[in-house]
Design a protein around this motif. Sequence first.
Motif, PDB file in Angstrom:
ATOM      1  N   PHE A  41      14.228   6.753   5.275  1.00 22.29           N
ATOM      2  CA  PHE A  41      13.143   7.498   4.625  1.00 22.29           C
ATOM      3  C   PHE A  41      12.794   6.886   3.277  1.00 22.29           C
ATOM      4  N   LEU A  42      13.804   6.559   2.471  1.00 21.84           N
ATOM      5  CA  LEU A  42      13.558   5.957   1.159  1.00 21.84           C
ATOM      6  C   LEU A  42      12.820   4.634   1.299  1.00 21.84           C
ATOM      7  N   ARG A  43      13.163   3.896   2.333  1.00 24.30           N
ATOM      8  CA  ARG A  43      12.482   2.629   2.593  1.00 24.30           C
ATOM      9  C   ARG A  43      11.004   2.870   2.895  1.00 24.30           C
ATOM     10  N   ALA A  44      10.729   3.844   3.768  1.00 25.72           N
ATOM     11  CA  ALA A  44       9.341   4.135   4.135  1.00 25.72           C
ATOM     12  C   ALA A  44       8.548   4.674   2.949  1.00 25.72           C
ATOM     13  N   ALA A  45       9.164   5.580   2.180  1.00 24.81           N
ATOM     14  CA  ALA A  45       8.467   6.194   1.048  1.00 24.81           C
ATOM     15  C   ALA A  45       8.167   5.171  -0.043  1.00 24.81           C
ATOM     16  N   SER A  46       9.155   4.336  -0.357  1.00 17.09           N
ATOM     17  CA  SER A  46       8.938   3.333  -1.409  1.00 17.09           C
ATOM     18  C   SER A  46       7.917   2.300  -0.964  1.00 17.09           C
ATOM     19  N   ALA A  47       7.964   1.923   0.310  1.00 20.13           N
ATOM     20  CA  ALA A  47       6.988   0.960   0.825  1.00 20.13           C
ATOM     21  C   ALA A  47       5.583   1.543   0.761  1.00 20.13           C
ATOM     22  N   PHE A  48       5.439   2.812   1.129  1.00 18.10           N
ATOM     23  CA  PHE A  48       4.126   3.463   1.074  1.00 18.10           C
ATOM     24  C   PHE A  48       3.569   3.446  -0.343  1.00 18.10           C
ATOM     25  N   LEU A  50       4.359   1.471  -2.852  1.00 14.73           N
ATOM     26  CA  LEU A  50       4.085   0.103  -3.288  1.00 14.73           C
ATOM     27  C   LEU A  50       2.801  -0.434  -2.649  1.00 14.73           C
ATOM     28  N   PHE A  51       2.623  -0.178  -1.356  1.00 13.45           N
ATOM     29  CA  PHE A  51       1.387  -0.594  -0.697  1.00 13.45           C
ATOM     30  C   PHE A  51       0.179   0.127  -1.283  1.00 13.45           C
ATOM     31  N   LEU A  52       0.348   1.415  -1.601  1.00 11.46           N
ATOM     32  CA  LEU A  52      -0.741   2.187  -2.192  1.00 11.46           C
ATOM     33  C   LEU A  52      -1.154   1.592  -3.539  1.00 11.46           C
ATOM     34  N   THR A  53      -0.180   1.257  -4.363  1.00 14.19           N
ATOM     35  CA  THR A  53      -0.458   0.634  -5.662  1.00 14.19           C
ATOM     36  C   THR A  53      -1.194  -0.685  -5.484  1.00 14.19           C
ATOM     37  N   TRP A  54      -0.737  -1.503  -4.539  1.00 19.72           N
ATOM     38  CA  TRP A  54      -1.335  -2.805  -4.251  1.00 19.72           C
ATOM     39  C   TRP A  54      -2.803  -2.640  -3.848  1.00 19.72           C
ATOM     40  N   ILE A  55      -3.073  -1.691  -2.956  1.00 23.94           N
ATOM     41  CA  ILE A  55      -4.432  -1.488  -2.455  1.00 23.94           C
ATOM     42  C   ILE A  55      -5.357  -0.930  -3.535  1.00 23.94           C
ATOM     43  N   VAL A  56      -4.867   0.034  -4.319  1.00 27.08           N
ATOM     44  CA  VAL A  56      -5.687   0.623  -5.383  1.00 27.08           C
ATOM     45  C   VAL A  56      -6.111  -0.454  -6.385  1.00 27.08           C
ATOM     46  N   LEU A 222      14.556  -2.446  -1.876  1.00 25.62           N
ATOM     47  CA  LEU A 222      14.474  -2.207  -0.436  1.00 25.62           C
ATOM     48  C   LEU A 222      13.028  -2.075   0.017  1.00 25.62           C
ATOM     49  N   GLY A 223      12.225  -1.378  -0.776  1.00 20.63           N
ATOM     50  CA  GLY A 223      10.826  -1.180  -0.416  1.00 20.63           C
ATOM     51  C   GLY A 223       9.985  -2.435  -0.580  1.00 20.63           C
ATOM     52  N   LEU A 224      10.362  -3.267  -1.570  1.00 21.31           N
ATOM     53  CA  LEU A 224       9.535  -4.427  -1.907  1.00 21.31           C
ATOM     54  C   LEU A 224       9.802  -5.646  -1.017  1.00 21.31           C
ATOM     55  N   PHE A 225      11.063  -6.100  -0.983  1.00 19.35           N
ATOM     56  CA  PHE A 225      11.356  -7.383  -0.324  1.00 19.35           C
ATOM     57  C   PHE A 225      11.470  -7.305   1.200  1.00 19.35           C
ATOM     58  N   PRO A 226      12.428  -6.529   1.756  1.00 20.92           N
ATOM     59  CA  PRO A 226      12.528  -6.500   3.219  1.00 20.92           C
ATOM     60  C   PRO A 226      11.554  -5.529   3.874  1.00 20.92           C
ATOM     61  N   THR A 227      10.619  -4.973   3.105  1.00 22.35           N
ATOM     62  CA  THR A 227       9.673  -4.035   3.693  1.00 22.35           C
ATOM     63  C   THR A 227       8.237  -4.450   3.382  1.00 22.35           C
ATOM     64  N   VAL A 228       7.771  -4.276   2.138  1.00 17.90           N
ATOM     65  CA  VAL A 228       6.379  -4.602   1.803  1.00 17.90           C
ATOM     66  C   VAL A 228       6.071  -6.070   2.076  1.00 17.90           C
TER      67      VAL A 228
END
Length: 302
Positions: A41-48, A50-56, A222-228
Amino acid sequence: MPYQTKLAFLYVAIGASLWGIIGFFVKELTLTGFTSLQIVFLRAASAFLLFLTWIVVKDPSLLRIHFKDIWYFLGTGILSVSFFNWCYFTTIQTSSLAIAAILLYTAPAFVLVISALVFKEPLTRQKLVALASTFFGCTLVSGLFSAQLELSILSILIGLGAGFGYSLYSVFGKLASRKYETLTISIYTFFFAMLTLFPISGITSTDIQVFRPSVVMNVIGLGLFPTVFAYWFYTQGLQQIDASRASIVSTIEPVVATLMGVILFKESISFVQGIGILFVLGAVLLIQERAGISVQTSAAQK
């Protein structure tokens, strides 16, 4: 082989390699007291986030999707990311990491069959040879031959479920990539994964401390490297090459995970595991080489 095709293979390999370092962050968070589902869950939430910040920052219009296309992201986020993680961690708990890993890497076989049916990708001899080499190599790398474990039918079925769920990202991701940018696919994948995992993760338990500085740093990592970065590279490469070839190249992940264990955690690697690594790398080289020949032949015929 055209430059774009070479670049696509490189993107897939980079994405899979980044997946291979996930064990470092999972190990740190496990020592802190988090369960497997909480980490997912933490992986999914942090990835979301981070992706949201990137897109905005880059282009908010990438958040726009057609409601009729939402099934793409239900596929990548729920049927793939959420489902395969649940199956994978359940198999680890009921058998072993070695068994879970090798059942997870039945994914290329599922992708090969589904891609032949859905995308009409040719089921060539080279793909089958690369698939066999991949499966055998992953078996050696995982240490399955030395595990000597008795498995229940349920454990085997759940483990195969992990492989099937893992394969679905290549399928749904390929379909979505025909209409949407990589960032759009990625953010909605983890949005739906996050929503699905939240009620079953137990993340609101008072026994855990999500906001400790060391935990926050590991969750961001976890959210940045092996996920985003991993999903961005993999999905970007998936736009240019067959889903079946991408899935086979992605099996470089356990090789990277094994090498990381040797380098960072001083884990030993056996002669048999070394042979397994060579089989996986050989399959990756074979599938790229054949892709290059296929592209060149097609161009010559034109």
